[in-house]
Design an enzyme around this catalytic site. Sequence first.
Site, PDB file in Angstrom:
ATOM      1  CB  SER A 107      -0.812   0.173   1.213  1.00  0.00           C
ATOM      2  OG  SER A 107      -1.466   1.138   1.556  1.00  0.00           O
ATOM      3  CE1 TYR A 136      -3.614  -2.817   5.450  1.00  0.00           C
ATOM      4  CE2 TYR A 136      -3.188  -0.501   5.192  1.00  0.00           C
ATOM      5  CZ  TYR A 136      -3.395  -1.779   4.716  1.00  0.00           C
ATOM      6  OH  TYR A 136      -3.555  -1.886   3.037  1.00  0.00           O
TER       7      TYR A 136
HETATM    8  N1  LIG Z   1      -8.648  -1.048  -0.652  1.00  0.00           N
HETATM    9  C1  LIG Z   1      -7.690  -0.443  -0.538  1.00  0.00           C
HETATM   10  O1  LIG Z   1      -7.811   0.787  -0.226  1.00  0.00           O
HETATM   11  C2  LIG Z   1      -6.404  -0.739  -0.320  1.00  0.00           C
HETATM   12  C3  LIG Z   1      -5.306   0.270  -0.551  1.00  0.00           C
HETATM   13  C4  LIG Z   1      -3.776  -0.316  -0.457  1.00  0.00           C
HETATM   14  C5  LIG Z   1      -3.629  -1.662  -0.072  1.00  0.00           C
HETATM   15  N2  LIG Z   1      -4.703  -2.527  -0.280  1.00  0.00           N
HETATM   16  C6  LIG Z   1      -4.338  -3.832  -0.180  1.00  0.00           C
HETATM   17  O2  LIG Z   1      -4.918  -4.650  -1.020  1.00  0.00           O
HETATM   18  C7  LIG Z   1      -5.197  -6.180  -0.303  1.00  0.00           C
HETATM   19  C8  LIG Z   1      -6.555  -6.497  -0.789  1.00  0.00           C
HETATM   20  O3  LIG Z   1      -7.535  -5.907  -0.338  1.00  0.00           O
HETATM   21  P1  LIG Z   1      -8.739  -5.283  -0.914  1.00  0.00           P
HETATM   22  O4  LIG Z   1      -8.787  -3.695  -0.969  1.00  0.00           O
HETATM   23  O5  LIG Z   1      -9.167  -5.943  -2.162  1.00  0.00           O
HETATM   24  O6  LIG Z   1      -9.780  -5.742   0.143  1.00  0.00           O
HETATM   25  P2  LIG Z   1     -10.916  -6.911   0.220  1.00  0.00           P
HETATM   26  O7  LIG Z   1     -12.049  -6.576  -0.651  1.00  0.00           O
HETATM   27  O8  LIG Z   1     -11.622  -6.756   1.671  1.00  0.00           O
HETATM   28  O9  LIG Z   1     -10.146  -8.320   0.161  1.00  0.00           O
HETATM   29  C9  LIG Z   1      -9.494  -8.886   0.842  1.00  0.00           C
HETATM   30  C10 LIG Z   1      -9.081 -10.239   0.566  1.00  0.00           C
HETATM   31  O10 LIG Z   1      -8.198 -10.767   1.599  1.00  0.00           O
HETATM   32  C11 LIG Z   1      -8.609 -11.947   2.062  1.00  0.00           C
HETATM   33  N3  LIG Z   1      -8.448 -12.307   3.556  1.00  0.00           N
HETATM   34  C12 LIG Z   1      -8.561 -11.325   4.543  1.00  0.00           C
HETATM   35  N4  LIG Z   1      -8.281 -12.088   5.756  1.00  0.00           N
HETATM   36  C13 LIG Z   1      -8.048 -13.146   5.531  1.00  0.00           C
HETATM   37  C14 LIG Z   1      -7.817 -14.467   6.261  1.00  0.00           C
HETATM   38  N5  LIG Z   1      -7.503 -14.463   7.558  1.00  0.00           N
HETATM   39  N6  LIG Z   1      -7.224 -15.581   5.670  1.00  0.00           N
HETATM   40  C15 LIG Z   1      -7.297 -15.453   4.205  1.00  0.00           C
HETATM   41  N7  LIG Z   1      -7.637 -14.428   3.339  1.00  0.00           N
HETATM   42  C16 LIG Z   1      -7.971 -13.481   4.071  1.00  0.00           C
HETATM   43  C17 LIG Z   1     -10.208 -11.959   1.846  1.00  0.00           C
HETATM   44  O11 LIG Z   1     -10.661 -13.295   1.664  1.00  0.00           O
HETATM   45  P3  LIG Z   1     -11.622 -14.115   2.598  1.00  0.00           P
HETATM   46  O12 LIG Z   1     -12.690 -12.739   3.245  1.00  0.00           O
HETATM   47  O13 LIG Z   1     -12.392 -14.751   1.821  1.00  0.00           O
HETATM   48  O14 LIG Z   1     -11.001 -14.267   3.598  1.00  0.00           O
HETATM   49  C18 LIG Z   1     -10.439 -11.134   0.626  1.00  0.00           C
HETATM   50  O15 LIG Z   1     -10.176 -11.865  -0.439  1.00  0.00           O
HETATM   51  C19 LIG Z   1      -4.758  -6.114   0.934  1.00  0.00           C
HETATM   52  O16 LIG Z   1      -3.498  -6.510   1.180  1.00  0.00           O
HETATM   53  C20 LIG Z   1      -4.637  -4.582   1.443  1.00  0.00           C
HETATM   54  O17 LIG Z   1      -4.163  -4.269   2.292  1.00  0.00           O
HETATM   55  C21 LIG Z   1      -6.187  -2.069  -0.194  1.00  0.00           C
END
Ligand SMILES: NC(=O)c1ccc[n+]([C@@H]2O[C@H](COP(=O)([O-])OP(=O)(O)OC[C@H]3O[C@@H](n4cnc5c(N)ncnc54)[C@H](OP(=O)(O)O)[C@@H]3O)[C@@H](O)[C@H]2O)c1
Length: 260
Positions: A131, A144
């Site tokens: 991120s 985080y």
């Molecule tokens: N959205 C933003 O603004 C943003 C910005 C910068 C970076 N990111 C990063 O992008 C990545 C993806 O996040 P996203 O934004 O796409 O959010 P999201 O839609 O909430 O997706 C998160 C994913 O992580 C999985 N996950 C969470 N806890 C888990 C666990 N205990 N075991 C296995 N899988 C787990 C979830 O799968 P299940 O629920 O099926 O377990 C889901 O597929 C993350 O690393 C986040 O830090 C996001």
Amino acid sequence: MRALVTGATSGIGRSIAEKLYSRGWDLILTGRNEAALNEMKERFGANAEVIKADLADRSEVMRVYEFCKGYRIDMLVNNAGYGLFGRFEETDLEDELNMLSVDIVALHILTKLFLRDFKKHDHGIILNVASCAGFMTGPLLSSYYAAKNYVVRLSFAIAEELRRDRSKVSITVLCPGPVDTNFNNRAGVSFSVKPITADYAAEYALRKAFRRELIAIPGLAVKLGVFGTRFVPHKLLSAIVYGIQRSKTTGGTAPAAAKE
Ligand SMILES: NC(=O)c1ccc[n+]([C@@H]2O[C@H](COP(=O)([O-])OP(=O)(O)OC[C@H]3O[C@@H](n4cnc5c(N)ncnc54)[C@H](OP(=O)(O)O)[C@@H]3O)[C@@H](O)[C@H]2O)c1
């Protein structure tokens, strides 16, 4: 070609899986949400295998790795992750340790094990999802931000080791700003700036990874923001980030321990 995508059930991971599929890749998809995994398995058919796993549990991470051993893997996408909002002394310790297990430990284990395999064949791509938080300190989202700093620095260090070896294995670290996914919905907070779409972040990340570029920061404003952090004293930067995080919460105060 085949990729393992963690956190493939929603958001950026799901988009990366869809884009790889449309490029003709085979997939191994993991997450905890069984219904979402089954739906993707149905859609991608013989091109996808799914494995339900909670990556907060180290033995489950190893189970995912063992499952993959039956296949030749060309790309590892370490995407699973989430954050905990709240003042550091108020967030629940157990929740926070689970978050660190997913955001740091699982990524660390998979990166090491797949890197060893990739180096044996001098072939493979690692895409770590960090991120723009990985370049800053993050009051109200402190662990985080610290976890994403770990992912950025680990990826940079591995990249230098690979460069010294003239390795054909590459590592890319995706560092987006706000992306429209479940991340903030789960926390009950809203973005203070317009987010990019998960599709845009995924496409950008894959383009950079296929070009073997180390850093992928989608969006000019975020790129400039990250560049600017080099010139801002850390106390001022922390104050700015505090303001941004505080403005994201309803009523202006951060919830004690809301998950992404
Ligand atoms: N959205 C933003 O603004 C943003 C910005 C910068 C970076 N990111 C990063 O992008 C990545 C993806 O996040 P996203 O934004 O796409 O959010 P999201 O839609 O909430 O997706 C998160 C994913 O992580 C999985 N996950 C969470 N806890 C888990 C666990 N205990 N075991 C296995 N899988 C787990 C979830 O799968 P299940 O629920 O099926 O377990 C889901 O597929 C993350 O690393 C986040 O830090 C996001």
